[in-house]
Design a protein around this motif. Sequence first.
Motif, PDB file in Angstrom:
ATOM      1  N   ASN A  46       0.824  -1.216   0.000  1.00 32.85           N
ATOM      2  CA  ASN A  46       0.000   0.000   0.000  1.00 32.85           C
ATOM      3  C   ASN A  46       0.852   1.258   0.000  1.00 32.85           C
ATOM      4  OD1 ASN A  46      -2.391  -1.476  -0.006  1.00 32.85           O
ATOM      5  ND2 ASN A  46      -2.534  -1.490   2.222  1.00 32.85           N
ATOM      6  N   ALA A  47       1.872   1.282   0.835  1.00 40.46           N
ATOM      7  CA  ALA A  47       2.703   2.487   0.964  1.00 40.46           C
ATOM      8  C   ALA A  47       3.534   2.744  -0.286  1.00 40.46           C
ATOM      9  CB  ALA A  47       3.604   2.373   2.190  1.00 40.46           C
ATOM     10  N   THR A  48       4.125   1.711  -0.838  1.00 39.65           N
ATOM     11  CA  THR A  48       4.997   1.925  -1.997  1.00 39.65           C
ATOM     12  C   THR A  48       4.226   2.205  -3.283  1.00 39.65           C
ATOM     13  OG1 THR A  48       5.189  -0.471  -2.355  1.00 39.65           O
ATOM     14  CG2 THR A  48       6.942   0.606  -1.061  1.00 39.65           C
ATOM     15  N   ASN A  49       2.935   1.923  -3.284  1.00 35.91           N
ATOM     16  CA  ASN A  49       2.115   2.209  -4.463  1.00 35.91           C
ATOM     17  C   ASN A  49       1.296   3.496  -4.331  1.00 35.91           C
ATOM     18  OD1 ASN A  49       2.793   0.048  -6.239  1.00 35.91           O
ATOM     19  ND2 ASN A  49       1.754  -1.314  -4.808  1.00 35.91           N
ATOM     20  N   ASP A  50       1.532   4.248  -3.275  1.00 33.07           N
ATOM     21  CA  ASP A  50       0.821   5.506  -3.048  1.00 33.07           C
ATOM     22  C   ASP A  50       1.811   6.659  -3.235  1.00 33.07           C
ATOM     23  OD1 ASP A  50      -0.492   7.769  -2.062  1.00 33.07           O
ATOM     24  OD2 ASP A  50      -1.421   6.669  -0.411  1.00 33.07           O
ATOM     25  N   PRO A  51       1.617   7.492  -4.257  1.00 33.67           N
ATOM     26  CA  PRO A  51       2.571   8.573  -4.513  1.00 33.67           C
ATOM     27  C   PRO A  51       2.625   9.627  -3.395  1.00 33.67           C
ATOM     28  CG  PRO A  51       0.645   8.791  -5.928  1.00 33.67           C
ATOM     29  CD  PRO A  51       0.511   7.471  -5.217  1.00 33.67           C
ATOM     30  N   ARG A  52       1.680   9.563  -2.464  1.00 37.79           N
ATOM     31  CA  ARG A  52       1.691  10.517  -1.348  1.00 37.79           C
ATOM     32  C   ARG A  52       2.468   9.976  -0.147  1.00 37.79           C
ATOM     33  NH1 ARG A  52      -4.400  10.604  -0.562  1.00 37.79           N
ATOM     34  NH2 ARG A  52      -3.879   8.423  -0.855  1.00 37.79           N
ATOM     35  N   ARG A  53       3.036   8.787  -0.302  1.00 32.04           N
ATOM     36  CA  ARG A  53       3.845   8.190   0.763  1.00 32.04           C
ATOM     37  C   ARG A  53       5.230   7.882   0.200  1.00 32.04           C
ATOM     38  NH1 ARG A  53      -0.512   3.833   2.722  1.00 32.04           N
ATOM     39  NH2 ARG A  53       0.818   3.394   4.482  1.00 32.04           N
ATOM     40  N   HIS A  54       6.232   8.200   0.979  1.00 27.56           N
ATOM     41  CA  HIS A  54       7.617   8.017   0.539  1.00 27.56           C
ATOM     42  C   HIS A  54       8.361   7.215   1.594  1.00 27.56           C
ATOM     43  CE1 HIS A  54       7.301  11.221  -2.589  1.00 27.56           C
ATOM     44  NE2 HIS A  54       6.314  11.581  -1.793  1.00 27.56           N
ATOM     45  N   ILE A  55       8.873   6.073   1.191  1.00 25.15           N
ATOM     46  CA  ILE A  55       9.710   5.256   2.074  1.00 25.15           C
ATOM     47  C   ILE A  55      11.135   5.390   1.550  1.00 25.15           C
ATOM     48  CG2 ILE A  55      10.183   2.968   2.995  1.00 25.15           C
ATOM     49  CD1 ILE A  55       7.264   2.245   2.376  1.00 25.15           C
ATOM     50  N   LEU A  56      11.986   5.932   2.403  1.00 24.69           N
ATOM     51  CA  LEU A  56      13.375   6.169   2.012  1.00 24.69           C
ATOM     52  C   LEU A  56      14.303   5.409   2.948  1.00 24.69           C
ATOM     53  CD1 LEU A  56      13.044  10.022   1.520  1.00 24.69           C
ATOM     54  CD2 LEU A  56      12.999   8.274  -0.260  1.00 24.69           C
ATOM     55  N   ILE A  57      15.341   4.851   2.396  1.00 32.64           N
ATOM     56  CA  ILE A  57      16.343   4.140   3.183  1.00 32.64           C
ATOM     57  C   ILE A  57      17.491   5.113   3.452  1.00 32.64           C
ATOM     58  CG2 ILE A  57      17.920   2.163   3.265  1.00 32.64           C
ATOM     59  CD1 ILE A  57      14.901   1.434   3.333  1.00 32.64           C
ATOM     60  N   CYS A  61      20.978   1.852   6.969  1.00 30.17           N
ATOM     61  CA  CYS A  61      20.896   1.516   8.396  1.00 30.17           C
ATOM     62  C   CYS A  61      19.650   2.112   9.051  1.00 30.17           C
ATOM     63  CB  CYS A  61      22.151   1.961   9.143  1.00 30.17           C
ATOM     64  SG  CYS A  61      22.354   3.751   9.251  1.00 30.17           S
ATOM     65  N   GLY A  62      18.720   2.612   8.251  1.00 30.55           N
ATOM     66  CA  GLY A  62      17.498   3.180   8.799  1.00 30.55           C
ATOM     67  C   GLY A  62      16.487   3.468   7.705  1.00 30.55           C
ATOM     68  N   VAL A  63      15.298   3.833   8.144  1.00 31.73           N
ATOM     69  CA  VAL A  63      14.228   4.134   7.206  1.00 31.73           C
ATOM     70  C   VAL A  63      13.531   5.420   7.655  1.00 31.73           C
ATOM     71  CG1 VAL A  63      12.519   2.687   8.412  1.00 31.73           C
ATOM     72  CG2 VAL A  63      12.205   3.192   5.990  1.00 31.73           C
ATOM     73  N   VAL A  64      13.156   6.235   6.680  1.00 30.71           N
ATOM     74  CA  VAL A  64      12.390   7.455   6.908  1.00 30.71           C
ATOM     75  C   VAL A  64      11.124   7.323   6.076  1.00 30.71           C
ATOM     76  CG1 VAL A  64      12.324   9.967   6.702  1.00 30.71           C
ATOM     77  CG2 VAL A  64      14.493   8.828   7.208  1.00 30.71           C
ATOM     78  N   ILE A  65       9.988   7.586   6.714  1.00 26.81           N
ATOM     79  CA  ILE A  65       8.708   7.462   6.024  1.00 26.81           C
ATOM     80  C   ILE A  65       8.009   8.817   6.076  1.00 26.81           C
ATOM     81  CG2 ILE A  65       6.485   6.270   5.991  1.00 26.81           C
ATOM     82  CD1 ILE A  65       8.085   4.069   7.740  1.00 26.81           C
ATOM     83  N   PHE A  66       7.714   9.369   4.918  1.00 31.86           N
ATOM     84  CA  PHE A  66       6.959  10.616   4.825  1.00 31.86           C
ATOM     85  C   PHE A  66       5.549  10.275   4.357  1.00 31.86           C
ATOM     86  CE2 PHE A  66      11.329  12.120   4.136  1.00 31.86           C
ATOM     87  CZ  PHE A  66      11.390  13.152   5.051  1.00 31.86           C
ATOM     88  N   ASP A  67       4.555  10.857   5.018  1.00 28.98           N
ATOM     89  CA  ASP A  67       3.160  10.639   4.658  1.00 28.98           C
ATOM     90  C   ASP A  67       2.556  11.993   4.293  1.00 28.98           C
ATOM     91  OD1 ASP A  67       0.486  10.026   4.388  1.00 28.98           O
ATOM     92  OD2 ASP A  67       0.453   8.701   6.140  1.00 28.98           O
ATOM     93  N   LEU A  68       2.353  12.215   3.006  1.00 29.98           N
ATOM     94  CA  LEU A  68       1.844  13.495   2.507  1.00 29.98           C
ATOM     95  C   LEU A  68       0.329  13.505   2.392  1.00 29.98           C
ATOM     96  CD1 LEU A  68       4.507  14.148  -0.286  1.00 29.98           C
ATOM     97  CD2 LEU A  68       4.694  14.442   2.182  1.00 29.98           C
ATOM     98  N   ARG A  69      -0.324  12.470   2.911  1.00 31.56           N
ATOM     99  CA  ARG A  69      -1.785  12.414   2.864  1.00 31.56           C
ATOM    100  C   ARG A  69      -2.405  13.296   3.931  1.00 31.56           C
ATOM    101  NH1 ARG A  69      -2.705   6.232   3.780  1.00 31.56           N
ATOM    102  NH2 ARG A  69      -1.211   6.802   5.389  1.00 31.56           N
ATOM    103  N   GLU A  70      -1.611  13.752   4.870  1.00 28.33           N
ATOM    104  CA  GLU A  70      -2.107  14.515   6.016  1.00 28.33           C
ATOM    105  C   GLU A  70      -1.734  15.990   5.876  1.00 28.33           C
ATOM    106  OE1 GLU A  70      -0.130  12.538   9.224  1.00 28.33           O
ATOM    107  OE2 GLU A  70      -0.970  10.596   8.696  1.00 28.33           O
ATOM    108  N   ASP A  71      -2.377  16.818   6.661  1.00 28.69           N
ATOM    109  CA  ASP A  71      -2.047  18.240   6.717  1.00 28.69           C
ATOM    110  C   ASP A  71      -1.847  18.627   8.171  1.00 28.69           C
ATOM    111  OD1 ASP A  71      -1.556  20.873   6.064  1.00 28.69           O
ATOM    112  OD2 ASP A  71      -3.684  21.394   5.943  1.00 28.69           O
ATOM    113  N   PRO A  72      -0.620  18.881   8.593  1.00 30.16           N
ATOM    114  CA  PRO A  72       0.587  18.882   7.777  1.00 30.16           C
ATOM    115  C   PRO A  72       1.058  17.459   7.501  1.00 30.16           C
ATOM    116  CG  PRO A  72       1.204  19.288  10.051  1.00 30.16           C
ATOM    117  CD  PRO A  72      -0.311  19.219  10.010  1.00 30.16           C
TER     118      PRO A  72
END
Length: 158
Positions: A46-57, A61-72
């Motif tokens: 679900n997350a990787t197929n949603d352009p409003r969500r970004h999973i970055l490595i 050694c870690g992961v950062v997840i941005f969720d642009l579906r929300e405000d902010p």
Amino acid sequence: MTPVLRPATPSDRDTVLSWRNHPDVRAVSLTTHVISAEEHATWWENATNDPRRHILIFDDCGVVIFDLREDPPSWSFYLDVEGLGGGLLKAWLRLEQAAVDHAFGPLGLTRLGGEQLAANKQVIALHRRFGFRETRRYERLIDGVPQTVVWTERGTEQ
């Protein structure tokens, strides 16, 4: 060494799950149960197929997840606690700087927020160091127990 954030690939899926299921990560998360492979696979799909969500490595050694579906928009992160050992604090600092730079740079955000347990004072202090400020507190059930959650936020003006 310049921190590297790269888009997650399918080959990262199981590694990210192992980082997330580490007991130290689960202890400070809003969802503390051990996440099954099936549950993670559904979330990942679900997350990787949603352009409003970004999973970055981060630096592998870690992961950062941005969720642009929300405000902010919101963000979360976790690290390879076991693999980093004594280098955890250094990695935290580098990851947070890279995440902030990415949010207000390539992603073009003007505000970014996130939630953490009030008891997780280390992460709250880390966020404060990078210009995030507490904007509200609220109660949330974590494993059936009411816990205080702190919302921190930062804008481009910092």
